[in-house]
Design an enzyme around this catalytic site. Structure first.
Site, PDB file in Angstrom:
ATOM      1  NE  ARG A 139       0.391   1.443   3.338  1.00  0.00           N
ATOM      2  CZ  ARG A 139       1.383   2.294   3.561  1.00  0.00           C
ATOM      3  NH1 ARG A 139       2.626   1.869   3.679  1.00  0.00           N
ATOM      4  NH2 ARG A 139       1.124   3.578   3.674  1.00  0.00           N
ATOM      5  CB  ALA A 148      -0.045   7.039  -3.634  1.00  0.00           C
ATOM      6  NE  ARG A 182      -6.267   0.838  -1.428  1.00  0.00           N
ATOM      7  CZ  ARG A 182      -5.511   1.342  -0.456  1.00  0.00           C
ATOM      8  NH1 ARG A 182      -4.202   1.113  -0.445  1.00  0.00           N
ATOM      9  NH2 ARG A 182      -6.050   2.092   0.491  1.00  0.00           N
ATOM     10  CG  ASP A 210      -3.397   8.185  -1.035  1.00  0.00           C
ATOM     11  OD1 ASP A 210      -3.304   8.700   0.102  1.00  0.00           O
ATOM     12  OD2 ASP A 210      -3.040   7.023  -1.291  1.00  0.00           O
ATOM     13  CG  ASN A 229      -2.569  11.649   2.936  1.00  0.00           C
ATOM     14  OD1 ASN A 229      -1.959  10.881   2.192  1.00  0.00           O
ATOM     15  ND2 ASN A 229      -2.228  11.840   4.202  1.00  0.00           N
ATOM     16  CE  LYS A 230      -4.940   5.634   4.651  1.00  0.00           C
ATOM     17  NZ  LYS A 230      -5.838   4.755   3.871  1.00  0.00           N
TER      18      LYS A 230
HETATM   19  C1  LIG Z   1       3.502   7.912   0.093  1.00  0.00           C
HETATM   20  S1  LIG Z   1       2.104   6.972   0.501  1.00  0.00           S
HETATM   21  C2  LIG Z   1       0.815   8.035   0.189  1.00  0.00           C
HETATM   22  C3  LIG Z   1      -0.446   7.687   0.975  1.00  0.00           C
HETATM   23  O1  LIG Z   1      -0.908   6.312   0.800  1.00  0.00           O
HETATM   24  C4  LIG Z   1      -1.453   5.847   2.077  1.00  0.00           C
HETATM   25  O2  LIG Z   1      -2.696   5.202   1.952  1.00  0.00           O
HETATM   26  P1  LIG Z   1      -2.800   3.579   2.067  1.00  0.00           P
HETATM   27  O3  LIG Z   1      -1.949   3.161   3.228  1.00  0.00           O
HETATM   28  O4  LIG Z   1      -4.286   3.326   2.280  1.00  0.00           O
HETATM   29  O5  LIG Z   1      -2.321   3.062   0.734  1.00  0.00           O
HETATM   30  C5  LIG Z   1      -1.607   7.113   2.872  1.00  0.00           C
HETATM   31  O6  LIG Z   1      -2.757   7.845   2.491  1.00  0.00           O
HETATM   32  C6  LIG Z   1      -0.337   7.834   2.468  1.00  0.00           C
HETATM   33  O7  LIG Z   1      -0.280   9.150   2.898  1.00  0.00           O
END
Ligand SMILES: CSC[C@H]1O[C@H](OP(=O)(O)O)[C@H](O)[C@@H]1O
Length: 345
Positions: free
Chosen positions: A48, A50, A88, A233, A243-244
């Site tokens: 996971r 981005a 996703r 993201d 973002n998260k």
């Molecule tokens: C550099 S990672 C960017 C971003 O991706 C993460 O989401 P996920 O863990 O659900 O893939 C998170 O939003 C990060 O900030």
């Protein structure tokens, strides 16, 4: 030539992914041999982040072309593009990577196509690491000496091709002697902060303190935070940033307390075609992620749940966006348009 980073190992004809669902207690690797398996690993968050999602999709396409052999062509790869694109919806890096490889494929076919896609996928991986190192350096100018940084989710080598984005600035600051401490928000419900960021930073000997997400406001009120740095993201053309989940509330808190709120992301996260944040698709994830912690129930099994994986922070709450090509202060449509124009020249 094989290529490896903390979460992604490419072996020319196979891909190994560190299963981030098992961290920090177990370090297990999953072997990926085709696009369908790559898409499943993205959807299930084996991998996971981005940029890491985009890199994995690139390798998934390359593996699929290898599997097709002499039958490999863009047309034959259409189901692979489709299953990867459906894995996703929010991180634009996934679609950016698929488009990059679609363009690279041209009218190649068979073994030549498989070889070229493998080379291009490796290039995505290598370029992302280089971009993050440049981004990390670019972000230093925004930090005070002895910076105390609050960060959210995981944006490190686990989420990218290496070094990281927000964690890339943190790593570069540590290397430059500008970092005093990091507060890592646990990041409910998937706990990327508790399980991944604290693990990554402790591996590097970087001073990290894990806090519950609900602790952020008190830390800021007590003057314990000099700057908030998060990843992204998808960044829209006006600077609105997905973002998260929980990022937006941190931005509101930072603004209330007069603390700089920095977004760190490579150019592959910028979506010039997305006018503003209202059009960004927010992934909805399974209810069990909220009703359980580490697989153990923490709510009634039939309790209704709302589990958006991301939120959108308006550009007006963002102090600066940092990319590998520099800093965009006070992002707004004009500043973003100027950045896109510079990038295109
Ligand atoms: C550099 S990672 C960017 C971003 O991706 C993460 O989401 P996920 O863990 O659900 O893939 C998170 O939003 C990060 O900030």
């Amino acid at each position: 030539m094989a290529l490896a980073s903390l979460a992604i190992r490419w072996h020319d004809t196979a891909l190994d992914l560190l299963d981030q669902r098992a961290l920090p207690t177990d370090t297990t690797w999953l072997r990926i041999t085709d696009a369908r398996e790559a898409a499943h690993a993205i959807r299930e968050m084996v991998v996971r982040g981005a940029p890491a999602i985009g890199i994995t999709a690139g390798y998934g396409l390359a593996l699929e072309a290898q599997r097709l052999g002499d039958q490999a062509s863009l047309a034959a790869l259409a189901p692979a593009f489709e299953v990867l694109a459906a894995s996703r919806p929010t991180a634009v890096n996934l679609f950016w990577a698929l488009d990059r490889l679609r363009q690279a494929a041209g009218d190649l076919s068979g073994g030549a196509l498989a070889q070229h896609l493998s080379e291009q996928a490796e290039r995505l991986h290598r370029d992302d690491l280089a971009a993050n190192r440049r981004l990390g350096e670019a972000g230093l100018s925004l930090l005070p000496q002895e910076a105390r940084v609050y960060t959210h989710c995981n944006t490190g080598a686990l989420a990218t091709g290496g070094h990281g984005t927000a964690l890339g600035i943190i790593r570069s600051a540590w290397e430059a002697g500008r970092l005093r401490s990091v507060y890592a928000g646990e990041t409910r419900p998937w706990q990327q902060g508790a399980r991944l960021t604290s693990w990554e930073l402790m591996q590097d000997g970087i001073p990290v303190t894990l806090v519950a997400d609900s602790c952020a406001a008190m830390l800021m009120a007590q003057g314990e935070v000099d700057v908030v740095i998060v990843g992204a993201d998808r960044i829209a053309a006006n600077g609105d940033t997905a973002n998260k989940i929980g990022t937006y509330s941190l931005a509101v808190l930072a603004r209330h307390h007069g603390i700089p709120f920095i977004v760190a992301a490579p150019d592959s996260t910028l979506d010039a075609a997305m006018q503003d944040g209202s059009g960004i698709v927010i992934e909805q994830r399974p209810a069990e992620e909220v009703r359980q912690v580490a697989g153990q129930p923490c709510a009634p099994a039939d309790c209704p749940v709302y589990n958006p994986a991301f939120d959108v922070t308006p550009a007006a709450l963002i102090s600066a966006i940092v990319t590998e090509n520099g800093v965009i202060p006070s992002p707004d449509p004009t500043a973003m348009a100027a950045y896109f124009a510079r990038s295109a020249s």
